[in-house]
Write a protein that holds these residues in place. Structure first.
Motif, PDB file in Angstrom:
ATOM      1  N   ARG A   1       0.836  -1.241  -0.035  1.00 21.19           N
ATOM      2  CA  ARG A   1       0.191   0.045  -0.102  1.00 21.19           C
ATOM      3  C   ARG A   1       1.087   1.243   0.019  1.00 21.19           C
ATOM      4  O   ARG A   1       1.924   1.392   1.041  1.00 21.19           O
ATOM      5  CB  ARG A   1      -1.001  -0.039   1.252  1.00 21.19           C
ATOM      6  CG  ARG A   1      -1.764  -1.049   1.382  1.00 21.19           C
ATOM      7  CD  ARG A   1      -2.442  -1.733   0.302  1.00 21.19           C
ATOM      8  NE  ARG A   1      -3.546  -0.889  -0.079  1.00 21.19           N
ATOM      9  CZ  ARG A   1      -4.353  -0.889  -1.174  1.00 21.19           C
ATOM     10  NH1 ARG A   1      -4.026  -2.030  -2.143  1.00 21.19           N
ATOM     11  NH2 ARG A   1      -5.267   0.034  -1.524  1.00 21.19           N
TER      12      ARG A   1
ATOM     13  N   ASN B   1       0.711   5.438  -1.318  1.00 20.07           N
ATOM     14  CA  ASN B   1       0.606   6.743  -1.997  1.00 20.07           C
ATOM     15  C   ASN B   1       1.621   7.643  -2.230  1.00 20.07           C
ATOM     16  O   ASN B   1       2.537   8.208  -1.225  1.00 20.07           O
ATOM     17  CB  ASN B   1      -0.596   7.460  -1.272  1.00 20.07           C
ATOM     18  CG  ASN B   1      -1.249   8.726  -1.975  1.00 20.07           C
ATOM     19  OD1 ASN B   1      -0.679   9.558  -2.161  1.00 20.07           O
ATOM     20  ND2 ASN B   1      -2.543   8.277  -2.452  1.00 20.07           N
TER      21      ASN B   1
ATOM     22  N   ASP C   1      -6.430   5.332   0.117  1.00 22.39           N
ATOM     23  CA  ASP C   1      -5.594   4.111   0.186  1.00 22.39           C
ATOM     24  C   ASP C   1      -5.311   3.172  -0.796  1.00 22.39           C
ATOM     25  O   ASP C   1      -5.837   2.394  -1.504  1.00 22.39           O
ATOM     26  CB  ASP C   1      -6.630   2.949   1.285  1.00 22.39           C
ATOM     27  CG  ASP C   1      -5.819   1.883   1.448  1.00 22.39           C
ATOM     28  OD1 ASP C   1      -4.606   1.626   1.460  1.00 22.39           O
ATOM     29  OD2 ASP C   1      -6.567   0.725   1.799  1.00 22.39           O
ATOM     30  N   THR C   2      -3.997   3.749  -1.758  1.00 26.14           N
ATOM     31  CA  THR C   2      -3.978   3.235  -2.999  1.00 26.14           C
ATOM     32  C   THR C   2      -2.682   2.288  -2.832  1.00 26.14           C
ATOM     33  O   THR C   2      -2.105   2.153  -1.715  1.00 26.14           O
ATOM     34  CB  THR C   2      -3.348   4.245  -3.787  1.00 26.14           C
ATOM     35  OG1 THR C   2      -2.202   5.065  -3.345  1.00 26.14           O
ATOM     36  CG2 THR C   2      -4.306   5.368  -4.468  1.00 26.14           C
ATOM     37  N   GLY C   3      -2.540   1.240  -3.707  1.00 18.68           N
ATOM     38  CA  GLY C   3      -1.535   0.213  -3.729  1.00 18.68           C
ATOM     39  C   GLY C   3      -0.333   0.651  -4.656  1.00 18.68           C
ATOM     40  O   GLY C   3      -0.474   1.685  -5.585  1.00 18.68           O
ATOM     41  N   SER C   4       0.791   0.025  -4.512  1.00 22.36           N
ATOM     42  CA  SER C   4       1.965   0.578  -5.225  1.00 22.36           C
ATOM     43  C   SER C   4       1.597   0.480  -6.528  1.00 22.36           C
ATOM     44  O   SER C   4       2.384   0.965  -7.414  1.00 22.36           O
ATOM     45  CB  SER C   4       3.091  -0.240  -4.721  1.00 22.36           C
ATOM     46  OG  SER C   4       2.934  -1.572  -4.784  1.00 22.36           O
TER      47      SER C   4
ATOM     48  N   ASP D   1      -1.217   0.632  -8.349  1.00 19.31           N
ATOM     49  CA  ASP D   1      -2.605   1.604  -8.731  1.00 19.31           C
ATOM     50  C   ASP D   1      -1.753   2.760  -9.632  1.00 19.31           C
ATOM     51  O   ASP D   1      -0.754   3.281  -9.350  1.00 19.31           O
ATOM     52  CB  ASP D   1      -3.046   2.171  -7.509  1.00 19.31           C
ATOM     53  CG  ASP D   1      -4.162   0.826  -6.718  1.00 19.31           C
ATOM     54  OD1 ASP D   1      -4.092  -0.381  -7.514  1.00 19.31           O
ATOM     55  OD2 ASP D   1      -4.294   0.990  -5.646  1.00 19.31           O
TER      56      ASP D   1
END
Length: 511
Positions: free
Chosen positions: A20, A22, A156-159, A161
């Motif tokens: 996770r 950002n 809450d972004t993933g690496s 995304d």
């Protein structure tokens, strides 16, 4: 090179990328009171702290959320170097949207192709940028966003995304959008750190004349500087001059500079040394032994060359603090990135071949936007194929040349197809071929070979003005020649190799 102490990497040498992630949080981390940006764009110097930059980003994030922007939406950023430009990208990433850097030198057609392909209905900009956009998208004025309000939480972004869509020039069709994930900043940290002789030493301060709309400005300087705690200078130069560069460096006590090769050549031509710098990095094309030797005298240090492209950047570099430069080579592979030279069968070789990067590099694109065919050509099996030719000299990588027809001029990569398409819309043009002509200052200049329609009277000056009005001002043909016919294949494609040979012969004759 050992990975110990290099940011972005684990102790074992692999990528330190959490699941996770950002990118805005990564750039705005650390002491909120530390100096983030030295703003020289106004009448007086203004120092912007991390806390102030975060507040600006929050103001823009609130505005975007009010406009209905949701995760995955594309939002353009049409701003020159400034704190608001940095805040715009951070705001977009903070809410999980995708930023699309746009260049102020783009004209209507160039902006339309990028904004339209990205599907960006909103563009963060200023009055000047709004005038350039016209009716292409809804402009949101950054300085009208206001500041007051509660902080906006990081999405809450993933690496993996998507976070940023950067357009790159190619040889066929329209410019392609390289879609990058939130891990892309981490992917740049090792190379930026090493190309500036271990960036982050006491007193370090980073600047480049390159616009922040390009990957070289945005991810070789601005965002790594923020992430590593190194102040970044925002300054605008209508046109690069040695005197202007020296003034900016003195005003902000700059110690670390990324100079594109053309800027270095202009400094050399003006015999303009710059004292007080701790590191000078350069990338785009090899500098050669003469330029490297001049740099030692002018700066009192080694110019560190680095290598990469929009699709996978900062993958090789020199680092004078760790090993000597080798003229004609673009350094050694940056830890974390596995580079190979592949033969015709796609196998690693010590002979000349295709420069490739193994999947897993954190700065590697996810895909070309809405273009699976080009993605499949670029990423084949375990490798991203750069389109460049190289050969190993021990553990140094020597750049041989480009396989494709992209023109490298003054540090810009210019796709001939976009210029050809523009010229073909002129009523006097029957057909056209565009190539790079060797040039001692700019590496190459754009040259167009044009066949006019019967009875047409358009001059070279007319066609140059036509392109200037529609595309970027740096990509217009500096030379135009009129021919009775172009060399063609049996299927009607222009044989650019023939035109390149002609342009090279013309350059030799002029010497």
């Amino acid at each position: 090179m050992p990975a110990e102490g290099i940011p972005g990497l684990s102790v074992a040498g692999g990528w330190d990328v959490p699941p996770r992630l950002n990118m805005a949080a990564q750039a705005l981390g650390g002491d909120p009171d530390r100096l983030a940006i030295i703003d020289l764009t106004g009448p007086a110097r203004r120092d912007v702290t991390v806390a102030e930059l975060a507040a600006m980003a929050d103001a823009l994030a609130r505005r975007l959320l009010a406009e209905g922007v949701v995760t995955g939406d594309r939002v353009g950023v049409l701003l020159s170097q400034s704190p608001w430009c940095a805040a715009a990208h951070l705001a977009i990433w903070k809410i999980g949207a995708i930023s699309v850097p746009l260049f102020k030198l783009f004209k209507h057609d160039a902006l339309r192709s990028r904004v339209g392909d990205a599907g960006a209905r909103l563009v963060l900009t200023d009055p000047e940028g709004a005038g350039l956009l016209g009716d292409l998208a809804t402009p949101l004025m950054v300085e009208e966003a206001g500041i007051a309000g509660d902080p906006v939480p990081f999405a809450d972004t993933g690496s993996e995304d998507p976070a940023v869509l950067i357009y790159t020039s190619g040889t066929t069709g329209s410019p392609k959008g390289a879609l990058h994930a939130h891990r892309v900043l981490t992917g740049h940290l090792p190379g930026v750190f090493l190309s500036h002789d271990r960036l982050g030493q006491p007193g370090d301060c980073l600047w480049t004349p390159a616009d922040w709309a390009w990957i070289g400005g945005l991810f070789d300087v601005l965002m790594p500087g923020l992430a590593l705690g190194v102040p970044v200078v925002a300054a605008r130069m209508e046109k690069f001059t040695p005197e202007g560069a020296a003034k900016i460096i003195a005003q902000a006590s700059v110690r670390n500079v990324f100079f594109p090769p053309t800027a270095l050549r202009m400094l050399k031509a003006a015999d303009q040394g710059v004292p007080g710098l701790r590191s000078v990095a350069s990338g785009g094309e090899p500098l050669g032994a003469e330029m490297l030797a001049w740099g030692r005298g002018a700066f009192g240090l080694e110019i560190n060359e680095f290598y990469g492209q929009t699709e996978c950047n900062m993958i090789a570099t020199s680092c004078g603090a760790d090993f000597p430069a080798r003229p004609g080579c673009i350094g050694k592979p940056v830890p974390g990135h596995e580079i190979a030279v592949l033969d015709g069968a796609g196998q690693p070789t010590m002979e000349e071949g295709d420069v490739a990067v193994r999947r897993g590099s954190a700065s590697m694109l996810l895909q070309y936007w809405n273009n699976p065919e080009e993605t499949a050509k670029k990423v084949q099996g375990d490798w991203l194929i750069t389109g460049d030719r190289g050969v190993w000299e021990g553990d140094y990588l020597r750049f041989v040349g480009r396989e494709d027809d992209v023109i490298t001029s003054a540090g810009y990569r210019i796709g001939p197809a976009e210029i050809e398409d523009c010229l073909m819309t002129h009523p006097d043009v029957a057909t056209v071929g565009v190539v790079g002509k060797p040039d001692p200052l700019r590496t190459e200049i754009v040259k167009a070979y044009v066949v006019r329609k019967p009875g047409a009277t358009a001059t070279g000056t007319d066609l140059q003005a036509y392109v200037k009005e529609r595309l970027a001002s740096y990509s217009y043909p500096r030379e135009i020649a009129f021919l009775d016919a172009l060399p063609m294949t049996v299927t009607g494609k222009v044989i650019r190799k023939e035109l390149k040979r002609r342009a090279a012969a013309e350059q030799e004759a002029e010497q």
